[in-house]
Motif scaffolding. Sequence first.
Motif, short mmCIF file in Angstrom:
data_model
loop_
_atom_site.label_atom_id
_atom_site.label_comp_id
_atom_site.label_asym_id
_atom_site.label_seq_id
_atom_site.Cartn_x
_atom_site.Cartn_y
_atom_site.Cartn_z
N LEU A 90 -20.99 -8.10 -61.52
CA LEU A 90 -19.69 -8.43 -60.95
C LEU A 90 -18.57 -8.32 -61.98
CD1 LEU A 90 -20.64 -11.50 -58.72
CD2 LEU A 90 -20.19 -9.15 -57.98
N SER A 91 -18.90 -8.43 -63.24
CA SER A 91 -17.88 -8.32 -64.29
C SER A 91 -17.63 -6.88 -64.71
CB SER A 91 -18.29 -9.14 -65.51
OG SER A 91 -19.41 -8.57 -66.16
N LYS A 92 -18.48 -5.97 -64.24
CA LYS A 92 -18.37 -4.58 -64.65
C LYS A 92 -18.17 -3.60 -63.50
CE LYS A 92 -21.54 -5.38 -68.58
NZ LYS A 92 -20.61 -5.11 -69.69
N GLY A 93 -18.28 -4.09 -62.25
CA GLY A 93 -18.21 -3.15 -61.15
C GLY A 93 -17.51 -3.70 -59.92
N ASN A 94 -17.24 -2.81 -58.99
CA ASN A 94 -16.59 -3.16 -57.74
C ASN A 94 -16.61 -1.92 -56.85
OD1 ASN A 94 -15.07 -4.52 -55.74
ND2 ASN A 94 -13.79 -5.52 -57.28
N PHE A 95 -15.78 -1.91 -55.81
CA PHE A 95 -15.65 -0.72 -54.97
C PHE A 95 -14.79 0.33 -55.67
CE2 PHE A 95 -16.20 -3.91 -51.46
CZ PHE A 95 -17.35 -3.37 -50.90
N GLN A 96 -15.09 1.58 -55.41
CA GLN A 96 -14.21 2.69 -55.76
C GLN A 96 -13.64 3.27 -54.46
OE1 GLN A 96 -15.38 6.97 -56.69
NE2 GLN A 96 -15.02 6.22 -58.77
N HIS A 163 -0.75 15.53 -41.06
CA HIS A 163 -1.74 15.52 -42.14
C HIS A 163 -2.98 14.75 -41.69
CE1 HIS A 163 1.29 16.91 -45.10
NE2 HIS A 163 2.13 16.15 -44.39
N THR A 164 -4.01 14.85 -42.50
CA THR A 164 -5.17 13.96 -42.34
C THR A 164 -5.32 13.13 -43.60
OG1 THR A 164 -6.71 15.62 -43.22
CG2 THR A 164 -6.38 15.56 -40.82
N LEU A 165 -5.69 11.88 -43.40
CA LEU A 165 -6.00 10.98 -44.51
C LEU A 165 -7.44 10.51 -44.36
CD1 LEU A 165 -5.40 9.05 -46.91
CD2 LEU A 165 -4.62 7.38 -45.20
N SER A 166 -8.24 10.77 -45.36
CA SER A 166 -9.60 10.25 -45.41
C SER A 166 -9.69 9.24 -46.54
CB SER A 166 -10.62 11.36 -45.62
OG SER A 166 -10.61 12.28 -44.55
N ILE A 167 -10.41 8.16 -46.31
CA ILE A 167 -10.68 7.18 -47.36
C ILE A 167 -12.19 7.08 -47.52
CG2 ILE A 167 -10.51 4.76 -48.02
CD1 ILE A 167 -7.86 4.60 -46.59
N GLU A 168 -12.63 7.23 -48.76
CA GLU A 168 -14.05 7.16 -49.10
C GLU A 168 -14.28 5.99 -50.04
OE1 GLU A 168 -14.63 12.03 -48.95
OE2 GLU A 168 -14.87 10.92 -50.83
N ILE A 169 -15.37 5.27 -49.79
CA ILE A 169 -15.66 4.08 -50.59
C ILE A 169 -17.05 4.21 -51.20
CG2 ILE A 169 -15.93 1.57 -50.52
CD1 ILE A 169 -13.97 1.59 -48.15
N ARG A 170 -17.11 3.97 -52.49
CA ARG A 170 -18.35 4.04 -53.23
C ARG A 170 -18.46 2.80 -54.12
NH1 ARG A 170 -16.00 9.07 -53.14
NH2 ARG A 170 -17.33 10.85 -52.60
N PRO A 171 -19.62 2.49 -54.64
CA PRO A 171 -19.72 1.47 -55.70
C PRO A 171 -19.51 2.14 -57.06
CG PRO A 171 -21.91 2.18 -55.08
CD PRO A 171 -20.96 2.98 -54.22
#
Length: 546
Positions: A90-96, A163-171
């Motif tokens: 938790l101190s080094k990561g989150n969502f991208q 336009h198109t807007l895409s949102i991608e979520i990764r760890p």
Amino acid sequence: MKSNYVLILMICLFISCKNNSQSKHTEATKIGNLYFSKVDFTKAKISSEPYSKNFNLHKDGYLSIVFTLEQPLIQSLRELAPDLSEEDLLSKGNFQFSFVVDENIIYTENLNVRAGTRPLKTEELKQVIPLVAPERINWWGWYMWQRFMKINGGLDAFTEGNHTLSIEIRPYLRNETLNVGPILAKGTIAVEVPKIIIDETLVPVQNIQPGSGWEISNANFNHKKIEALNRKIAEGRFEDINGIVVIKNGELLIEEYFNGATRSSLHNARSVGKSFASTIMGIAIEDHFIKNEDALLKDFYDLESYKNYSVKKDSVTLKSLLTMSSGFLGNDWNDESPGTEDKLQSSDHWVKFTLDLPMHDSKVIGKDFTYFTAGVNLLGDIMHNLVPDGLVAYADKKLFAPLGITNYKWFYTPQKIAYTGGGIELRAIDFAKYGQLYKNKGQWKGLQILTEPWVAKSLAKQVSQANAGIEDGYYGYLFWNSVYTVNGKDYEVSFCTGNGGNKILIFKDLPVVVVITASAYNKPGSHVSADKMMVNYILPAILDEG
């Protein structure tokens, strides 16, 4: 002045954000479990019906994203580093988050590890993240959208049309290196950008009116560039711009006002006022009211009579206060710091508040930069107690009167002493006089108001700002240093800067001073907007003399 929102945003950019500069997006995925909602989330709970397939950038007031994970985020982080504890993860990561416009990656942000609650990361599967609202909300999703739109290319990508807007979520996990996991959620929405209707009379270059106090320049410049800038200001692309003044070879080249401002308007340029403390300090040293900038803080205050005294505090110099390297435990860019400007201004006695602060354990005095407004207020208090008739009268006699500046207004501390941490109000045309004073190496109409050596030291690269996350950044005596690049050529500049996008820019190798006054206080992107105005419009216009 109270600039924490903007400054914290700047630090987020240096620490947590990555701009992919519109690289073509080629990663294929069938994931489509991220949805968009235009529901007013301040009044109603977002549910699965109805989700939205389109968004009008100028007319729709709210936008949120909703997605459901197959497992809590912490599990995805653990897959990136199985040997780390939950606390370390938790101190080094989150969502991208990646923002993709028309299949081009415009911006990728590795969300700050402090964003989001612990249950959000360790327990919850359904995620509801507000992005857009008519007014600022205290939510990390809103700030992320502002960074995408105003600072990292979103507005430029959303040109008039569809336009198109895409949102991608990764760890993501940043341990020794950045490690990014597979897509957890992705969704796309159609974005309509209608034409902005403006008053076309606001576009032409404004004529300079008589009575400016300046000689008018006959130099050529590219009018079309300035007209293009005026259009962007009228459209609100550059928010809350109030004035632009350009001085070339000591003469007035451009003078324009917007959004109800006029030449007579006094403008609160916020922390631009800090630089005036440096100026008055230089004059007071030349007049022998202060020995020099190497004088110690303990020469002016009984430091042992204040809280948190330490021997280290005895080593604080005026120079370290001028260069934001005093070592006090105060940082305006960190809301959790005990010595922010907001906390200072919430106290009854601003000098006592500052001197009561402890010293930072590891910061090296005179070397480690930390933006510390309270320290600049100490400089004003010291000068007020030493110069004849107090700071205000002395500044008027030694600085403002010689420059022919008669219309200005100070902001005051609870002790009725002029506040040198920011907030002094001048006309834009008079801020230009102040900038030209430094361009003239301290002279104004034959009078040496400020010594040439003090000007040189003030604008020099005294302290690196790399430790504060500003790579290649340097600070002088309450002046900043930077470089603008136009058509592949670098132009060094020293400048004053204040919350809202305010600037006084003094160019090293160009005979040019530029003033931008703006009131986009605490709005993300205000400083980036000012820089874009300079690089894309004002400097090209000045450099094109054809």
